[in-house]
Design an enzyme around this catalytic site. Sequence first.
Site, mmCIF file in Angstrom:
data_model
loop_
_atom_site.group_PDB
_atom_site.id
_atom_site.type_symbol
_atom_site.label_atom_id
_atom_site.label_comp_id
_atom_site.label_asym_id
_atom_site.label_seq_id
_atom_site.Cartn_x
_atom_site.Cartn_y
_atom_site.Cartn_z
ATOM 1 N N CYS A 156 42.413 39.320 44.992
ATOM 2 C CA CYS A 156 42.567 40.313 46.044
ATOM 3 C C CYS A 156 43.788 40.667 45.920
ATOM 4 O O CYS A 156 44.477 41.324 46.887
ATOM 5 C CB CYS A 156 43.261 38.621 47.189
ATOM 6 S SG CYS A 156 44.014 37.464 45.977
ATOM 7 N N HIS B 251 48.674 48.145 29.764
ATOM 8 C CA HIS B 251 48.089 47.542 31.828
ATOM 9 C C HIS B 251 47.127 46.347 31.618
ATOM 10 O O HIS B 251 47.904 45.267 31.644
ATOM 11 C CB HIS B 251 48.302 48.706 32.233
ATOM 12 C CG HIS B 251 47.619 47.963 33.877
ATOM 13 N ND1 HIS B 251 48.846 47.957 34.745
ATOM 14 C CD2 HIS B 251 46.631 48.090 34.237
ATOM 15 C CE1 HIS B 251 48.595 47.317 35.885
ATOM 16 N NE2 HIS B 251 46.861 47.686 35.681
#
Length: 423
Positions: free
Chosen positions: A50, A97
């Site tokens: 989400c 990352h």
Amino acid sequence: MPLLAIGINHKTAPVSMRERIAFAPDRLQQALRELVADGAAHEAAILSTCNRTEVYCGLAHGDHQDVLQWLSRYHAIPAAELSPFLYVHPEQDAVRHMLRVASGLDSMVLGEPQILGQVKDAYQTANAAGTLDTQLERLFQHTFAVAKQVRTDTSIGASPVSVAFAAVSLARQIFDRLDGRTALLLGAGETVELVARHLREQRIGRLVIANRTLERAHALAVEMQGYAIGLAEIDAHLAEADIVIAATASPEPLVLAEPVRQALKKRRHQPMLMVDIAVPRDIAPAVGELDDVYLYSVDDLQEIIRENLRSRQAAAEQAEEIIDTQVAHFMAWQRAQDAGHLIRALRRQAEAIRDELLAKGRTQLAQGRDPLQVLEQLAHQLTNKLLHAPSAGLREASAQGDADTVAMLSALYRLDETAPPRP
């Protein structure tokens, strides 16, 4: 293959863009196969939640533009419209990352644990799709180990802070006490399960859990002492709900304005709190325009979340130090793989020279040549051929004053300039 991470998240893009670029779970494997078949990537995995959609890949050729163009075509979004929201992390930055994401350092809620499970799901999906090769396989396994180390060695996950916790905190702010209240939860996945646990801890009066698969809703409802319904029954139960928290993977809104308006009439306009954690949204934006409805999206939870972050900042700094070290370890492994290719090429070259000269020696022996003379000639020729390329390189570097190359060759061959010449 060069590593790349490219994507958008809650920091770079609003929910309206994130829901457009989200991948439906049942389409992920096919999407991965299409990406690799397209030629933009040699290997790939997609993390779609989400709060983020990210593509991790080993580039087959070119740069991130090939992956951007594929994303643009797949989601029918013009590249010029998508580009401003994207971040691109090549090589070492891609490794950093992924480690930060899996450790919860890049989440809306600092240190939230759910993201690690989502990264594992992304790995399993890519593995099932057959789109992982050596480099990404190693990166995922390294990532899982680092995320575990961060959880073990720091207190970043000590306090119960998550999007689910923030949603329940919001309910407490609006209703003060939750006993005697009814909560309708849409979905039965990990996020909804966490919401249900937090609500039980706050002594929620009644839980109704709606899910596409009724068996899954029933299993969670039994565990949480709630009541299970199918998605088709949502409208019929809206009037009962003081709190609606939605987190499904539905591509279309499940709660529309008109059924909520009818529910409010039955409730005699008692207020309803609705928190939509899903991307794409489960609750139509028009619902938020109704009186007596407090509608919050996942982005609206930011302020609540910020208040719960302070205790995790020191732990996050410690986690960043762990990640710095582990990025260096992975890059060292990657460089070793690159060296491995060179070592294999060097060995193949030396073996080819050996086989060529050995064949000549055998021919000479078969012709009756003196074995000792053949052996000495073979050793002389082998030495000359093996040393020809590095000797030529050393002479050329010395002539050009290239001290770095001279020093590198000296170190590579472990030459001791102080040793006396052999007689």
